[in-house]
Scaffold this motif. Structure first.
Motif, mmCIF file in Angstrom:
data_model
loop_
_atom_site.group_PDB
_atom_site.id
_atom_site.type_symbol
_atom_site.label_atom_id
_atom_site.label_comp_id
_atom_site.label_asym_id
_atom_site.label_seq_id
_atom_site.Cartn_x
_atom_site.Cartn_y
_atom_site.Cartn_z
ATOM 1 N N LYS A 25 -14.009 -0.838 -2.968
ATOM 2 C CA LYS A 25 -13.587 -0.561 -1.596
ATOM 3 C C LYS A 25 -12.250 0.173 -1.586
ATOM 4 N N LYS A 26 -12.044 0.989 -0.551
ATOM 5 C CA LYS A 26 -10.878 1.889 -0.507
ATOM 6 C C LYS A 26 -9.717 1.347 0.316
ATOM 7 N N ASN A 27 -9.769 0.082 0.718
ATOM 8 C CA ASN A 27 -8.744 -0.469 1.605
ATOM 9 C C ASN A 27 -7.587 -1.130 0.862
ATOM 10 N N VAL A 28 -7.369 -0.753 -0.394
ATOM 11 C CA VAL A 28 -6.286 -1.308 -1.208
ATOM 12 C C VAL A 28 -5.438 -0.148 -1.735
ATOM 13 N N GLY A 29 -4.114 -0.325 -1.728
ATOM 14 C CA GLY A 29 -3.218 0.728 -2.196
ATOM 15 C C GLY A 29 -3.481 1.106 -3.654
ATOM 16 N N GLU A 30 -3.145 2.366 -4.004
ATOM 17 C CA GLU A 30 -3.443 2.886 -5.337
ATOM 18 C C GLU A 30 -2.750 2.097 -6.440
ATOM 19 N N ASN A 31 -1.486 1.757 -6.252
ATOM 20 C CA ASN A 31 -0.747 1.027 -7.299
ATOM 21 C C ASN A 31 -1.343 -0.358 -7.533
ATOM 22 N N THR A 32 -1.668 -1.023 -6.433
ATOM 23 C CA THR A 32 -2.285 -2.361 -6.550
ATOM 24 C C THR A 32 -3.650 -2.258 -7.219
ATOM 25 N N ARG A 33 -4.393 -1.248 -6.835
ATOM 26 C CA ARG A 33 -5.717 -1.059 -7.406
ATOM 27 C C ARG A 33 -5.632 -0.880 -8.926
ATOM 28 N N ARG A 34 -4.704 -0.016 -9.375
ATOM 29 C CA ARG A 34 -4.547 0.233 -10.810
ATOM 30 C C ARG A 34 -4.117 -1.031 -11.549
ATOM 31 N N LYS A 35 -3.225 -1.791 -10.939
ATOM 32 C CA LYS A 35 -2.737 -3.021 -11.556
ATOM 33 C C LYS A 35 -3.874 -4.020 -11.752
ATOM 34 N N ILE A 36 -4.705 -4.170 -10.714
ATOM 35 C CA ILE A 36 -5.824 -5.122 -10.777
ATOM 36 C C ILE A 36 -6.846 -4.694 -11.826
#
Length: 323
Positions: A25-36
């Motif tokens: 899903k696209k509702n998460v910021g890019e930095n957070t997404r990469r971290k996860i």
């Protein structure tokens, strides 16, 4: 096993945020997404596909349960099952004996086909429900969620024994399979009924208990070879045991069929090699039909609880015309 909550704790975010990232899903910021994603890889996260299937109701996996690797007819049954399911875009999961019950639930498979006498009726009835239909190939169960696809053992065995009587045979021995199975019970009952119909006495000493494997046929024949007078014919509940019996008779210089005739049941791939008179069972077709009925049940279509497949005599040289 690492779960979404473990990743969420390590990343300092909520489990729902981790779930959104892992599900694209696209509702998460890019930095957070990469971290996860980095943490998921580092922590060796493996998604729970079974849970995902259950939620989305997209499970198209059929379970096939069997137990006996020594009996080659299973391969023909399996091929029939696989051919139908492949055409309908279902996956096939194969399982044996004790490990099967944990897969007999709709978060692991959508339905089940069973050909395993060691799996008791109580377990089958416990696992079957309106959301998890089952087809059995080796028994008859009184359940609205279980359909039986079985061989018409009784009439086929009656026909074969009557043909042998018509050829002039009168002194019989019988080698059974596993006594609790439908196949054995029906084949033996047909044998006894046909002898009774023809006023032929059957001494209980000529009844031998086998287990459908070649070794039990070999053992029974070795015991028979020790008797003072051989019966005219040994009726075996399947081909494997009949082949074992023929091997034992040959070792003791007892000629088949001149000294004793031998018959089987199934018509497996070795029956022709041994010239075995037997009953041809359409194993591919019953596998195919089992898969068809299971998929129909998954679609909510009702059908009769039992379907019997006819079988036919295959005469070969292991039985003579004595008249």
């Amino acid at each position: 096993m690492v779960g979404i909550k473990d990743i969420a704790k390590a990343a300092g975010v909520s489990p729902s945020t981790v779930s959104n990232v892992l599900n694209g899903k696209k509702n998460v910021g890019e930095n957070t997404r990469r971290k996860i994603l980095a943490l998921a890889e580092e922590m060796h996260y493996v998604p729970n596909e079974a849970g995902k299937i259950l939620k989305t109701k997209e499970n198209k996996t059929i379970l096939f349960v069997f137990s006996d690797f020594d009996r080659s007819f299973y391969l023909n049954v399996l091929k029939g099952i696989n051919d139908y399911l492949k055409d309908k875009e279902y996956d096939l999961l194969i399982c044996t004996q004790r490990s099967c019950e944990k897969f007999m639930r709709n978060n692991m498979s959508s339905g089940c086909i069973i050909l395993d006498a060691s799996l008791d009726d109580a377990t089958v009835n416990r696992c079957a429900n309106e959301h998890y239909p089952i087809v059995v190939l080796d028994r008859i169960l009184d359940s609205p969620y279980v359909k039986s696809v079985i061989v018409d053992n009784y009439h086929a065995m009656c026909d074969m024994v009557q043909d042998i009587i018509d050829r002039g045979y009168r002194k019989f021995a019988f080698l059974s399979g596993i006594e609790k199975t439908t196949d054995t019970l029906e084949r033996y009952q047909a044998f006894r009924d046909t002898l009774k119909k023809n006023n032929i006495h059957f001494p209980q000493k000529n009844y031998f208990l086998g287990d459908y494997r070649e070794k039990s046929g070999y053992t029974a024949a070795k015991i028979l070879a020790l008797t003072e007078v051989l019966p005219d014919v040994l009726i075996c509940a399947n081909d494997n045991m009949a082949i074992g019996a023929i091997k034992a008779f040959r070792e003791d210089n007892i000629r088949v069929p001149e000294d004793i005739a031998v018959t089987g049941f199934d018509d497996n791939e070795r029956a022709k090699e041994f010239g075995l008179t037997t009953v041809t069972v359409p194993d591919y077709e019953r596998g195919y039909l089992a898969a068809l009925y299971l998929v129909e049940a998954l679609k909510g279509k009702e059908s009769a609880s039992m379907f019997r497949i006819s079988a036919k005599i295959k005469n070969r040289k292991s039985v003579l015309v004595k008249k």
